[in-house]
Structures are given as structure tokens and as C-alpha cells.
Scaffold this motif. Structure first.
Motif, PDB file in Angstrom:
ATOM      1  N   LYS A   1       0.772  -1.028   0.013  1.00  0.00           N
ATOM      2  CA  LYS A   1       0.095  -0.030   0.158  1.00  0.00           C
ATOM      3  C   LYS A   1       0.910   1.259   0.123  1.00  0.00           C
ATOM      4  CE  LYS A   1      -3.704   0.813   2.839  1.00  0.00           C
ATOM      5  NZ  LYS A   1      -4.402   0.638   3.715  1.00  0.00           N
ATOM      6  N   GLY A   2       1.824   1.328   0.950  1.00  0.00           N
ATOM      7  CA  GLY A   2       2.819   2.560   0.804  1.00  0.00           C
ATOM      8  C   GLY A   2       3.482   2.643  -0.430  1.00  0.00           C
ATOM      9  N   MET A   3       3.836   1.339  -1.092  1.00  0.00           N
ATOM     10  CA  MET A   3       4.411   1.850  -2.507  1.00  0.00           C
ATOM     11  C   MET A   3       3.680   2.323  -3.558  1.00  0.00           C
ATOM     12  SD  MET A   3       6.433  -1.673  -2.911  1.00  0.00           S
ATOM     13  CE  MET A   3       7.604  -2.606  -1.623  1.00  0.00           C
ATOM     14  N   ILE A   4       2.386   1.935  -3.534  1.00  0.00           N
ATOM     15  CA  ILE A   4       1.288   2.336  -4.320  1.00  0.00           C
ATOM     16  C   ILE A   4       1.099   3.962  -4.229  1.00  0.00           C
ATOM     17  CG2 ILE A   4      -1.134   2.365  -5.147  1.00  0.00           C
ATOM     18  CD1 ILE A   4      -0.889  -0.665  -4.631  1.00  0.00           C
ATOM     19  N   TYR A   5       1.020   4.185  -2.788  1.00  0.00           N
ATOM     20  CA  TYR A   5       0.579   5.554  -2.458  1.00  0.00           C
ATOM     21  C   TYR A   5       1.715   6.518  -2.924  1.00  0.00           C
ATOM     22  CZ  TYR A   5      -2.963   4.047   1.014  1.00  0.00           C
ATOM     23  OH  TYR A   5      -4.064   3.633   1.493  1.00  0.00           O
ATOM     24  N   VAL A   6       2.794   6.025  -2.698  1.00  0.00           N
ATOM     25  CA  VAL A   6       4.071   6.761  -3.147  1.00  0.00           C
ATOM     26  C   VAL A   6       4.143   6.976  -4.571  1.00  0.00           C
ATOM     27  CG1 VAL A   6       6.691   7.167  -3.061  1.00  0.00           C
ATOM     28  CG2 VAL A   6       5.324   6.296  -1.022  1.00  0.00           C
ATOM     29  N   ALA A   7       3.935   6.204  -5.304  1.00  0.00           N
ATOM     30  CA  ALA A   7       3.868   6.013  -6.610  1.00  0.00           C
ATOM     31  C   ALA A   7       2.903   7.024  -7.368  1.00  0.00           C
ATOM     32  CB  ALA A   7       3.771   4.736  -7.331  1.00  0.00           C
ATOM     33  N   ILE A   8       1.816   6.813  -6.761  1.00  0.00           N
ATOM     34  CA  ILE A   8       0.543   7.898  -7.230  1.00  0.00           C
ATOM     35  C   ILE A   8       0.922   9.250  -6.655  1.00  0.00           C
ATOM     36  CG2 ILE A   8      -1.705   8.751  -6.919  1.00  0.00           C
ATOM     37  CD1 ILE A   8      -2.437   5.663  -6.348  1.00  0.00           C
ATOM     38  N   ALA A   9       1.586   9.484  -5.548  1.00  0.00           N
ATOM     39  CA  ALA A   9       2.289  10.786  -5.349  1.00  0.00           C
ATOM     40  C   ALA A   9       3.223  11.311  -6.414  1.00  0.00           C
ATOM     41  CB  ALA A   9       2.528  10.811  -3.894  1.00  0.00           C
ATOM     42  N   GLY A  10       3.847  10.305  -6.277  1.00  0.00           N
ATOM     43  CA  GLY A  10       5.297  10.731  -7.702  1.00  0.00           C
ATOM     44  C   GLY A  10       4.423  11.317  -8.961  1.00  0.00           C
TER      45      GLY A  10
ATOM     46  N   ALA B   1      19.299   9.482   2.498  1.00  0.00           N
ATOM     47  CA  ALA B   1      19.788   7.995   3.138  1.00  0.00           C
ATOM     48  C   ALA B   1      21.126   8.622   3.878  1.00  0.00           C
ATOM     49  CB  ALA B   1      20.302   7.282   2.115  1.00  0.00           C
ATOM     50  N   PHE B   2      21.692   9.391   3.179  1.00  0.00           N
ATOM     51  CA  PHE B   2      23.042   9.934   3.782  1.00  0.00           C
ATOM     52  C   PHE B   2      23.075  10.789   5.405  1.00  0.00           C
ATOM     53  CE2 PHE B   2      26.444  13.278   4.150  1.00  0.00           C
ATOM     54  CZ  PHE B   2      27.771  12.434   4.523  1.00  0.00           C
ATOM     55  N   LEU B   3      22.300  11.671   5.331  1.00  0.00           N
ATOM     56  CA  LEU B   3      21.815  12.379   6.724  1.00  0.00           C
ATOM     57  C   LEU B   3      21.040  11.507   7.465  1.00  0.00           C
ATOM     58  CD1 LEU B   3      19.982  15.440   5.116  1.00  0.00           C
ATOM     59  CD2 LEU B   3      22.350  15.310   6.081  1.00  0.00           C
TER      60      LEU B   3
ATOM     61  N   GLN C   1       2.016  10.723   0.326  1.00  0.00           N
ATOM     62  CA  GLN C   1       3.470  10.643   0.480  1.00  0.00           C
ATOM     63  C   GLN C   1       3.484  10.515   2.091  1.00  0.00           C
ATOM     64  OE1 GLN C   1       6.404  14.074   0.360  1.00  0.00           O
ATOM     65  NE2 GLN C   1       7.028  12.629  -0.996  1.00  0.00           N
ATOM     66  N   LEU C   2       2.765  11.207   2.843  1.00  0.00           N
ATOM     67  CA  LEU C   2       2.895  10.942   4.488  1.00  0.00           C
ATOM     68  C   LEU C   2       2.423   9.643   4.728  1.00  0.00           C
ATOM     69  CD1 LEU C   2       1.470  14.276   6.067  1.00  0.00           C
ATOM     70  CD2 LEU C   2       3.588  13.233   6.282  1.00  0.00           C
ATOM     71  N   GLU C   3       1.256   8.869   4.109  1.00  0.00           N
ATOM     72  CA  GLU C   3       1.204   7.508   4.473  1.00  0.00           C
ATOM     73  C   GLU C   3       2.170   6.696   3.990  1.00  0.00           C
ATOM     74  OE1 GLU C   3      -2.274   6.200   5.850  1.00  0.00           O
ATOM     75  OE2 GLU C   3      -1.532   8.251   6.554  1.00  0.00           O
ATOM     76  N   GLY C   4       2.700   6.991   2.940  1.00  0.00           N
ATOM     77  CA  GLY C   4       3.754   6.075   2.431  1.00  0.00           C
ATOM     78  C   GLY C   4       5.015   6.191   3.194  1.00  0.00           C
ATOM     79  N   ILE C   5       5.381   7.346   3.781  1.00  0.00           N
ATOM     80  CA  ILE C   5       6.420   7.266   4.706  1.00  0.00           C
ATOM     81  C   ILE C   5       6.175   6.516   5.901  1.00  0.00           C
ATOM     82  CG2 ILE C   5       7.637   8.795   6.423  1.00  0.00           C
ATOM     83  CD1 ILE C   5       7.632  10.936   4.362  1.00  0.00           C
ATOM     84  N   LYS C   6       4.989   6.497   6.229  1.00  0.00           N
ATOM     85  CA  LYS C   6       4.474   5.856   7.587  1.00  0.00           C
ATOM     86  C   LYS C   6       4.769   4.236   7.214  1.00  0.00           C
ATOM     87  CE  LYS C   6       0.172   5.291   8.543  1.00  0.00           C
ATOM     88  NZ  LYS C   6      -1.110   5.993   9.119  1.00  0.00           N
TER      89      LYS C   6
ATOM     90  N   ALA D   1      11.288   6.692   5.395  1.00  0.00           N
ATOM     91  CA  ALA D   1      11.843   7.940   4.888  1.00  0.00           C
ATOM     92  C   ALA D   1      12.763   7.350   3.382  1.00  0.00           C
ATOM     93  CB  ALA D   1      12.521   8.890   5.472  1.00  0.00           C
ATOM     94  N   ALA D   2      13.609   6.605   3.732  1.00  0.00           N
ATOM     95  CA  ALA D   2      14.536   6.084   2.880  1.00  0.00           C
ATOM     96  C   ALA D   2      13.962   5.341   1.746  1.00  0.00           C
ATOM     97  CB  ALA D   2      15.859   5.192   3.364  1.00  0.00           C
ATOM     98  N   MET D   3      13.089   4.513   1.972  1.00  0.00           N
ATOM     99  CA  MET D   3      12.292   3.692   0.982  1.00  0.00           C
ATOM    100  C   MET D   3      11.306   4.491   0.191  1.00  0.00           C
ATOM    101  SD  MET D   3      12.520   0.414   0.074  1.00  0.00           S
ATOM    102  CE  MET D   3      11.575  -1.131  -0.530  1.00  0.00           C
ATOM    103  N   THR D   4      10.806   5.388   1.091  1.00  0.00           N
ATOM    104  CA  THR D   4       9.992   6.316   0.195  1.00  0.00           C
ATOM    105  C   THR D   4      10.692   7.117  -0.817  1.00  0.00           C
ATOM    106  OG1 THR D   4       8.540   6.607   1.979  1.00  0.00           O
ATOM    107  CG2 THR D   4       8.157   8.003   0.424  1.00  0.00           C
ATOM    108  N   ALA D   5      12.105   7.477  -0.661  1.00  0.00           N
ATOM    109  CA  ALA D   5      12.670   8.180  -1.446  1.00  0.00           C
ATOM    110  C   ALA D   5      13.144   7.432  -2.580  1.00  0.00           C
ATOM    111  CB  ALA D   5      13.874   8.681  -0.912  1.00  0.00           C
ATOM    112  N   ILE D   6      13.116   6.295  -2.452  1.00  0.00           N
ATOM    113  CA  ILE D   6      13.422   5.241  -3.811  1.00  0.00           C
ATOM    114  C   ILE D   6      12.166   5.353  -4.649  1.00  0.00           C
ATOM    115  CG2 ILE D   6      13.813   2.973  -4.453  1.00  0.00           C
ATOM    116  CD1 ILE D   6      15.504   2.596  -1.889  1.00  0.00           C
ATOM    117  N   PHE D   7      11.210   5.183  -4.164  1.00  0.00           N
ATOM    118  CA  PHE D   7       9.729   5.059  -4.971  1.00  0.00           C
ATOM    119  C   PHE D   7       9.227   6.347  -5.438  1.00  0.00           C
ATOM    120  CE2 PHE D   7       9.997   0.816  -2.971  1.00  0.00           C
ATOM    121  CZ  PHE D   7       9.304  -0.277  -4.136  1.00  0.00           C
TER     122      PHE D   7
END
Length: 306
Positions: free
Chosen positions: A16-25, A119-121, A240-245, A249-255
């Protein structure tokens, strides 16, 4: 109660998080086009940012009232919400200014240095550990965005590059604040209300220096503002907030790397920007990088537990 996982290792909530972030993208990928259309319609970036945040704040009020969640947040959370709002408005101002110097596809892909910065921070400040393969995939995905950059950026491109890259630092900070401060545990619309409110005040302060904040805006530009306020500033950030949850943050950044893909596509379709073989290759590399993360996470079991 933990969500059940499929045979591959990912839980339903993770997907679900992946789909949310993809749509947000996809939504965020259209944002640069709307910004450019607003300017072409007779507006300017300062009024675009201020009025966009103002409309978003107003539209969120009836949404929160309807959801009956209330507007109250703990004092500690409010401090981090203010910081997130500051990071958000700095990101928006820098990024929209970069559109004046670079093609929107170029600006967006430079902005997408933020996954590696996130990821670095996260590694430096919070000592978060990531598997070696994920760092490699991060690097490949982020380096591939350079393939979108052509020689057509024109004069002033150095200024545009500096603005776009600086915006990536602002957004990396925003994402880490959202995750590490635990803001994803609160209602996303309440968080968005205060973030956009703080961003509105910040955009107003930034805009005062230009003298164009209260310039007349054509009717067509107001329609664009309303679309951006409702779809980009509210729906996109809520997803995006749901995706981060669900992803971190790092995985959300990828998607979120779907954003430059759609940005280049929308720029080519609506603004007639160039999208040649290099851009196509960049899209392929990004998609392959995303697929690699999924497959390697499933293989080695490095999946975030919900």
C-alpha cells in the motif's frame, strides 16, 4: 497487530505504501508543468507559492472538520511541524525558482538528488544502517537522473542547477523530520494543515522581497492554483505521508523516483520539452533500480515491519 505478509516477504501495508508513493510521484511530476503554465498565464512564482499554500490551508479546514479528528496536536509535535513547514517552503521556493532557468524535467531530476541525501543524512545523524546493495541501487538510481539533462538548458543554467540541488537538501530535511519526529503517527490532514499554514507564512515572507506577491492574476491562472492546491498540496502530500509511515523515509525516497519520470513525460507532452534517447534510458534505469530494491529486499528479508 502486524499485517500479514505474502510469500515474497512484503506485507500488504508495505505494498500500500509503495502504491501511495507511486501515485504521489505522478501528482508531483505534474507540479512543474502547472507552475510553468501559471507563469505563462501571467502569474509569477512568488504569488504561485503563497496563494497555493493559502488555498490549501483553507481547503483543509472543512476536510478536517468532516473527518472529526480535531486540530489539536501535542506541543512537541507542533515544534516539529513548524520545522517541517519551514523545510517545505524553502524546498518549494528554491524549486519553483529553478524552473525559470531550466527545463522542468531537468530541474526535477536535479531535485531528485534528495534520495541519496536522505539516506546519507539518516546514516550520519541517526546512525540508521542500510544494506550495501541498497546503497548501490540508490547510487545507480540517482546517477541515472543525469541522463535526463541535455545541453538545452540555456543561459542561467548554473543558477538553476544550484537552486534545484539546494531544493533537494530542503526536501531531504522535510522527509526526515516527518519520519523521525513521529509525525506520520498523526492524522495526515492535520499535519498537512499546519505544514501548509507555516509554508504559507514562509512563502509570504519570501514573496515580500520580490514586489510581485500581489500582482494581478488572470482567471486561467486561478484555476491552475486551485488544482495545485487540492491535488498537489493536499492529495499528493497526504499520500506521501502515508507512504513514509509504511515504508520509512529512505524507502519512500526510492519509490518517489517515479516523479522525475512523470515530470519528463508531462514536460514533453504539455511544454514540448525535449525527451530523447537519454531520457528514455534514464527512465529505464530508474525503473530497474526500483525493481532491484523490491527483489533484493524480498531475497534478504530487509523489509520494514509494520
Amino acid at each position: 497487530m502486524k499485517d500479514s505478509k505474502n510469500k515474497a516477504g512484503y506485507s500488504i501495508l508495505t505494498y500500500k505504501g509503495m502504491i501511495y508513493v507511486a501515485i504521489a510521484g505522478m501528482i508531483f511530476g505534474a507540479f512543474p508543468v502547472f507552475t510553468s503554465l501559471f507563469v505563462l498565464s501571467g502569474g509569477n512564482t512568488d504569488s504561485f507559492n503563497f496563494l497555493g499554500f493559502l488555498l490549501s490551508t483553507i481547503l483543509l479546514i472543512p476536510i478536517i472538520i468532516y473527518r472529526k479528528t480535531g486540530f489539536r496536536l501535542p506541543k512537541k509535535a507542533m515544534i516539529f511541524v513548524i520545522l517541517a513547514g519551514i523545510a517545505n517552503v524553502i524546498t518549494r521556493v528554491l524549486l519553483t525558482k529553478s524552473y525559470l532557468y531550466l527545463d522542468v524535467g531537468v530541474s526535477t531530476t536535479l531535485h531528485f538528488l534528495y534520495p541519496i541525501i536522505t539516506a546519507f543524512l539518516s546514516f550520519i545523524i541517526f546512525k540508521d544502517r542500510m544494506p550495501v546493495y541498497k546503497w548501490i541501487v540508490f547510487a545507480v538510481a540517482c546517477l541515472s537522473v543525469s541522463l535526463f539533462i541535455t545541453g538545452s538548458s540555456g543561459e542561467g543554467s548554473i543558477t538553476g542547477v544550484i537552486l534545484a540541488v539546494a531544493s533537494s537538501f530542503g526536501f531531504a530535511s522535510y522527509m526526515l523530520i516527518e519520519e523521525k519526529a513521529g509525525l506520520t503517527g498523526y492524522d495526515p490532514f492535520v499535519i498537512l494543515f499546519y505544514v501548509t499554514l507555516v509554508s504559507c507564512v514562509g512563502a509570504f515572507v519570501f514573496g515580500l522581497g520580490s514586489g510581485e506577491l500581489f500582482a494581478p492574476i488572470p482567471a486561467k491562472a486561478w484555476v491552475i492554483l486551485f488544482i495545485v492546491a487540492l491535488v498537489n498540496n493536499i492529495l499528493g502530500f497526504a499520500l506521501q505521508l502515508e507512504g513514509i509511515k509504511y515504508l520509512g523515509a529512505a524507502m519512500t525516497a526510492i519509490f518517489s523516483l517515479f516523479e522525475p519520470i512523470f515530470s519528463c513525460i508531462f514536460g514533453a507532452v504539455f511544454l514540448h520539452e525535449e525527451m530523447g534517447a537519454r531520457s528514455v534510458l534514464g527512465i529505464v534505469l530508474i525503473l530497474v533500480s526500483l525493481l532491484d530494491v523490491i527483489l533484493l529486499d524480498n531475497k534478504y528479508g530487509n523489509v520494514q515491519n509494520e
